[in-house]
Structure formats: C-alpha cells, structure tokens
Design an enzyme around this catalytic site. Sequence first.
Site, PDB file in Angstrom:
ATOM      1  N   LYS A 141       0.824  -1.208   0.000  1.00 49.88           N
ATOM      2  CA  LYS A 141       0.000   0.000   0.000  1.00 49.88           C
ATOM      3  C   LYS A 141       0.869   1.275   0.000  1.00 49.88           C
ATOM      4  O   LYS A 141       2.069   1.215   0.245  1.00 49.88           O
ATOM      5  CB  LYS A 141      -0.933  -0.010   1.220  1.00 49.88           C
ATOM      6  CG  LYS A 141      -1.925  -1.184   1.223  1.00 49.88           C
ATOM      7  CD  LYS A 141      -2.835  -1.186  -0.001  1.00 49.88           C
ATOM      8  CE  LYS A 141      -4.116  -1.981   0.169  1.00 49.88           C
ATOM      9  NZ  LYS A 141      -3.992  -3.445   0.086  1.00 49.88           N
TER      10      LYS A 141
HETATM   11  C1  LIG Z   1      -5.333  -4.311   0.767  1.00 52.31           C
HETATM   12  C2  LIG Z   1      -6.784  -4.188   0.856  1.00 52.31           C
HETATM   13  C3  LIG Z   1      -7.523  -4.667   1.946  1.00 52.31           C
HETATM   14  C4  LIG Z   1      -6.940  -5.525   3.010  1.00 52.31           C
HETATM   15  O1  LIG Z   1      -5.822  -5.031   3.644  1.00 52.31           O
HETATM   16  P1  LIG Z   1      -4.782  -6.012   4.340  1.00 52.31           P
HETATM   17  O2  LIG Z   1      -3.982  -5.072   5.173  1.00 52.31           O
HETATM   18  O3  LIG Z   1      -3.955  -6.649   3.265  1.00 52.31           O
HETATM   19  O4  LIG Z   1      -5.537  -6.984   5.148  1.00 52.31           O
HETATM   20  C5  LIG Z   1      -8.879  -4.411   2.004  1.00 52.31           C
HETATM   21  N1  LIG Z   1      -9.496  -3.751   1.028  1.00 52.31           N
HETATM   22  C6  LIG Z   1      -8.833  -3.292  -0.043  1.00 52.31           C
HETATM   23  C7  LIG Z   1      -9.577  -2.532  -1.097  1.00 52.31           C
HETATM   24  C8  LIG Z   1      -7.469  -3.515  -0.180  1.00 52.31           C
HETATM   25  O5  LIG Z   1      -6.829  -3.101  -1.275  1.00 52.31           O
END
Ligand SMILES: *Cc1c(COP(=O)(O)O)cnc(C)c1O
Length: 396
Positions: A186
């Site tokens: 992210k």
């Molecule tokens: C990455 C993501 C998640 C989940 O996040 P994690 O930290 O990997 O559990 C949820 N929703 C969206 C849209 C994402 O891109």
Amino acid sequence: MPGFELFGELERKEVNDVLDNGVLMRYGFDGMRKGHWKSKELETALQQSFKTEHVQLVSSGTAAVSVALASAGVGAGDEVIMPVFTFVASFEAIMMLGAIPVLVDIDDTLAIDPKAVEAAITPKTKAVMVVQMCGSMGNMDAIQAVCNTHNLLLVEDACQAIGGTYKGKPLGSIGDLGCFSFDFVKTITCGEGGAVITNNKAYYTNADHYSDHGHDHKGNDRGAETHPFLGYNFRISELHSAVGLAQIKRLPEFLTIQKKHYTIIREVLSQIPEITFRTVPEGGEESYAFLNFYLPDLEKARKVSEAFKQNGIDACFHYYDNNWHYIRKWDHLTNLKSLFPISAEVKEGLEYLKTKNFAKSDDYIARNISCLIKLSWTEEEVKTRANNMFKIISTI
Ligand SMILES: *Cc1c(COP(=O)(O)O)cnc(C)c1O
C-alpha cells in the site's frame, strides 16, 4: 504506491528507537520504553492526515473492516452491501462477523453504484461498504444520500486510496467509519497494519476495546483492566507502527511523485482516441496510486494486457482475469467453500450469488486496465514507459 519503494533513514531511525528499548508491544511496559509510544504517535499523525477525531490502529486492513463493522454493532444475520469489484478482504471481514455480504454492481467510477445499493436494500440491511478502488472514489454524495434515507451505516474502505479527497475531505473520513490498510504493497506501509477512523466516540471506544481482547484500557495495569465485552486480538506491534510513522511523514512527498508520474502517462495515453478514463466524481481528487482506463472491448483489453506483459510494462492489471479482485473468479464465495461450518442463515443469504447477473460490472471490468503508479521510477523511465504503452495500444 507502494511506500516500501522509498524506504530510507527515517524508517530505520523509528524502528531502531523500538529495538533500543525492546518494547514491541503497544500497551503497557511504561517504565521500559524510554518515552517511545510509536502506535500512539502514529494514531495522532493519522488523525491529522485524515482530518478525523479518532484513529484505532489494528493489525491489517482486513481487521480494520471487521473491527469497524463490529464497533458499530454489525453482526450475525445482518446484511452488508458491498461492490463486486474490491479485494476479497471485503467479504472475508463481513463473514467473520457472521454477517452476510450482499454484492452489487459498480459504475464507471469503478466503485459501488448508488442505484444498485438502493435496489439491494432489505429489512436486514445494516451497512453499506464503499470501496475506494485504485486510488479514486465512488459517487459519494449519492451513496451518502441512500444511506441517510434508509438509515444505514456507511463504511468506507479507503485501503487503496490513501491521500485521495472528495470535496476537500480525505477519503476514508466521509462515512461513519473509514478503513485503511498499511500492508506491504500500500501507499503507506507498516509491513502489516491497518486503521479504523471515525468521528464517533462510541464506535472508537468499541474499536479500541474490541481489537485488544475487550480490554477497557483504563489505568496502567493490564492485568487489572476489566472487559466490558468480548474481543479479539487485532493489535498492531510497535515495530510495525514505527515503520508507519516514518512513512506517514512522507505521505505528501509520495503523493506528489504519484501525481507527477500519473500525469505524464495520462497525457500520452490521452492521444489515443479509443481510450477513455475512469470517471472521477465532481469534487474528487484521486490519490494517483493507479491510472485506470477503458478500452473498447474485452478482446482488445486482453491483447493489450498481454502485450504489456510481453514488453516489460509491469504492474498493469486486467482485473477481469484476476483471481483476487473481481467476483468472476471468486468461486470459493459463490460456491461457498469454508474450512469450518458456516451458519445456515449466511449460506442461505449467499444463494443469490448463484444466479445474480453482474453484466454491467462485467462490461466495466472487462474493458478496464489498471496501472500501478510507482514511486521509484525516474522521470525518464516514466516517459519511456508512457511512450511504449502508447505504441502497444496503438498497434493492436
Ligand atoms: C489491501 C486491501 C484490503 C486488506 O488489507 P490487508 O492489510 O492486506 O488486510 C482491504 N481492502 C482493499 C480494497 C485492499 O486493497
């Protein structure tokens, strides 16, 4: 995106602060930690970045969605309306609470369609989850209006849109509760981590207790704390928060780079008449984490996607053929496969997935290509990339 591309001295310093005192836990051990409270500091920094009153850090974005819903009392048998285009985490987080995910179409913003939301409301509907996919947002005014009319909770998953805004408000801060992920890929990363944000004190207090075994966090002695209700462990560690703290300080720098790279590529691709770009609602500004565009049809999108891969244009996704982000490949949900028994109510609640038609979303996702905007590219690399993309698309 992602923030790890630019790891440096700041991340190292913050992590070393934690290693120097050895307290990896966010709660307690006051005497040992030499004044370092990385998780608390990160929560304060996020309050400012996301212009929100309360922030609760948790262990992941998926945990953030579960904790957000639980904090507002969503649970067994409740229906949560969510889009067919998202990451699998959305329905995982809903089902973990014994609630029922009700999947509906997206519109040309690539986020949930307010008309589809309205059509899916039943007496069991408790919440609407809008997922701000690929750095941009849904038609928030219209979605909010549906929620207001029907008295539904609005939860925003802004995991992929850190830094985007709508009418001056940071994405994630518009709904009753917002969720962020700081996983490894992210815009801001902790390695693993997430956050729930809200202006509602009661939801925040619930999130704070629920994500730490129900601890009421009153006083300095963890053992003596009471437990007003059942909780789980969705805590983040100080090491993770330390990385996030360095990263959030760099968010403005990351967003500037994303916008610059995005703009160069978009200007070149704009010269191709058959390309259209994903709609960004009026008053919205993307985070520029991705550039999303539509080709005329599935066949062309598949060919372009394949040619990008062959020619080293990495990190461009054709979600139609992807296993994780679009309902077409979620057979473990549509023909429910669970390690453990799922309640009859939830099973029955998911029956609609065997027959419901998502032709409208199919059309958008079939024609969409979504290109990640990297932070580490040089300007020269971005220009070469844009020109190569132009050539590939123009010759297919
Ligand atoms: C990455 C993501 C998640 C989940 O996040 P994690 O930290 O990997 O559990 C949820 N929703 C969206 C849209 C994402 O891109």
